[in-house]
Design an enzyme around this catalytic site. Structure first.
Site, mmCIF file in Angstrom:
data_model
loop_
_atom_site.group_PDB
_atom_site.id
_atom_site.type_symbol
_atom_site.label_atom_id
_atom_site.label_comp_id
_atom_site.label_asym_id
_atom_site.label_seq_id
_atom_site.Cartn_x
_atom_site.Cartn_y
_atom_site.Cartn_z
ATOM 1 N N LYS A 221 0.753 -1.117 0.136
ATOM 2 C CA LYS A 221 0.029 -0.025 0.058
ATOM 3 C C LYS A 221 1.089 1.265 0.036
ATOM 4 O O LYS A 221 0.425 2.441 -0.568
ATOM 5 C CB LYS A 221 -1.008 0.050 1.090
ATOM 6 C CG LYS A 221 -1.964 -1.084 1.143
ATOM 7 C CD LYS A 221 -3.028 -0.812 2.294
ATOM 8 C CE LYS A 221 -4.200 -1.705 2.032
ATOM 9 N NZ LYS A 221 -5.110 -1.512 3.107
ATOM 10 N N ASP B 33 -10.013 2.887 1.816
ATOM 11 C CA ASP B 33 -10.090 2.373 3.196
ATOM 12 C C ASP B 33 -10.792 3.287 4.165
ATOM 13 O O ASP B 33 -11.819 2.873 4.941
ATOM 14 C CB ASP B 33 -8.747 1.978 3.913
ATOM 15 C CG ASP B 33 -8.245 0.772 3.392
ATOM 16 O OD1 ASP B 33 -8.870 -0.196 2.742
ATOM 17 O OD2 ASP B 33 -7.022 0.603 3.104
#
Ligand code: ATR
Length: 276
Positions: A73, A109
């Protein structure tokens, strides 16, 4: 499972190392079938050492987009052409769109976290939140809490120095040392565990919820098991709880919309399917 693969079928997927545990293929292939899209979503085990050379090639062969999970990420950021505002603030990208030769990074997210709370605990008050942990997931949670208007966002971590950078995500962050009975809980509306404590094979999170007000909502972003010791303890105190599976489903919902322009539905049927 998609069986009518043709010369026009396109590809999407999730990059991880390892990636075999990922539930994202089950989620996205469910929606792709539901919407009749000619796309297959597959796991892509890519060693972080070759991410920089592999990611551009995926765009070149016509892949629609990818999700990224551990440990990619943050590593992916230098390989991107454009990074959206939320992903920049969080410092992590979990969704890439390949669009007209550009690699565009997003972080869904934060959306996934907050949507899970809004859908499953719409009554939640928005004054003070208490976040346990200061890793990548906590950064997304704090960005979402800031956007949702929380006035005080308490963050507590075993390694307190990791909270330092959080003031760049939200000026409303207040750092706390690790404690089993944090003093500020009496004013907290929403408590979130972002650490891996409570996950299968890990010790439980040792925190007393006794001081929380009766309207407080407790959320664990851990979803294996779905019913963590923290959520169990919250229910024993008659507090509302939200489990972590919704965050996974809603971050996927937003990624799907980024790639295909359709906001797919998160249904009880999908939840059951993902839980296997
Ligand atoms: P993620 O991307 O899921 O947030 P991460 O960035 O590795 O993963 O962060 C893991 C978080 O869990 C951190 O807050 C970590 O605390 P430290 O910063 O002190 O390492 C927390 N964590 C993991 N194991 C822990 C444990 N045994 N006790 C307390 N905190 C723990």
């Amino acid at each position: 499972m998609k069986t009518n693969i043709s010369g026009k079928t396109r590809l999407a997927g999730v990059i991880g190392w390892p990636v075999t545990h990922s539930l994202s293929p089950a989620i996205h292939n469910h929606w792709l079938a539901e919407h009749g899209l000619d796309v297959v979503y597959v796991p892509l085990p890519i060693n972080p050492a070759v991410l920089h050379s592999t990611l551009p090639s995926l765009g070149e062969i016509g892949v629609v987009g990818v999700n990224l999970t551990l440990p990619h990420k943050e590593l992916v950021i230098p390989v991107l052409d454009v990074i959206d505002h939320t992903a920049q603030a969080i410092g992590a990208v979990n969704t890439v769109l390949f669009d007209k030769g550009q690699r565009i990074g997003f972080n869904t997210d934060a959306y996934g976290f907050w949507h899970n709370i809004e859908v499953n605990a719409p009554q939640v008050r928005r004054d003070e939140a208490f976040v346990i942990g200061a890793g990548g997931a906590a950064r997304a949670v704090v960005a979402a809490l800031d956007a949702a208007g929380y006035q005080k966002i308490h963050v507590m971590n075993r390694s307190p120095e990791k909270i330092q950078g959080f003031s760049l995500i939200s000026p409303r962050v207040v750092a706390h040392h690790w404690s089993a009975a944090p003093e500020v809980l009496a004013n907290v509306d929403l408590l979130v565990n972002t650490t891996s404590l409570g996950m299968g094979g890990q010790p439980a999170l040792d925190i007393s919820l006794d001081a929380l007000p009766s309207h407080a909502v407790v959320n664990d972003i851990v979803y294996t098991p779905l019913d963590t010791p923290l959520l169990h303890a919250a229910r024993r105190c008659d507090l509302a709880t939200v489990d972590g599976l919704g965050m996974l489903l809603y971050q996927a919902q937003k990624a799907f919309e980024i790639w295909f322009g359709i906001l797919p539905e998160v249904t009880p049927e999908l939840r059951l399917k993902v839980l296997g």
